[in-house]
Design a protein around this motif. Structure first.
Motif, PDB file in Angstrom:
ATOM      1  N   ARG A   3       0.845  -1.191   0.000  1.00 53.96           N
ATOM      2  CA  ARG A   3       0.000   0.000   0.000  1.00 53.96           C
ATOM      3  C   ARG A   3       0.884   1.246   0.000  1.00 53.96           C
ATOM      4  O   ARG A   3       1.974   1.245   0.563  1.00 53.96           O
ATOM      5  N   GLU A  22      -7.158  -2.177  -1.836  1.00 53.43           N
ATOM      6  CA  GLU A  22      -7.072  -2.290  -0.389  1.00 53.43           C
ATOM      7  C   GLU A  22      -6.867  -0.903   0.200  1.00 53.43           C
ATOM      8  O   GLU A  22      -6.000  -0.151  -0.246  1.00 53.43           O
ATOM      9  N   ARG A  32     -10.952  -4.440   1.735  1.00 49.91           N
ATOM     10  CA  ARG A  32     -10.630  -4.795   0.352  1.00 49.91           C
ATOM     11  C   ARG A  32     -11.887  -4.656  -0.488  1.00 49.91           C
ATOM     12  O   ARG A  32     -12.939  -5.188  -0.131  1.00 49.91           O
TER      13      ARG A  32
END
Length: 68
Positions: A3, A22, A32
């Motif tokens: 991320r 996500e 998600r």
């Protein structure tokens, strides 16, 4: 999934892999979202307001699963 940390008052970081988006929120919950096109992720990253983009283009448009 990797991320990317973003500037937002509510969203900590976002990642995208195999049509899964996500999102880690600042309260440490992670969701998600399924079947999200890569272009949505790219536009999300580039948006000035991550919160507005999330509410307009993601929140009620894709199936989601809470993972943490």
């Amino acid at each position: 999934m990797v991320r990317i940390k973003v500037k937002s008052s509510n969203i900590h970081s976002i990642g995208h892999e195999n049509k899964i988006l996500e999102i880690k929120f600042n309260n440490n919950t992670i969701y998600r979202f399924l079947n999200v096109p890569e272009i949505i992720f790219i536009l999300f990253l580039k948006s000035k307001s991550k919160g507005i983009f999330f509410h307009e283009f993601i929140k009620n448009r894709y199936l989601k699963r809470k993972i943490l």
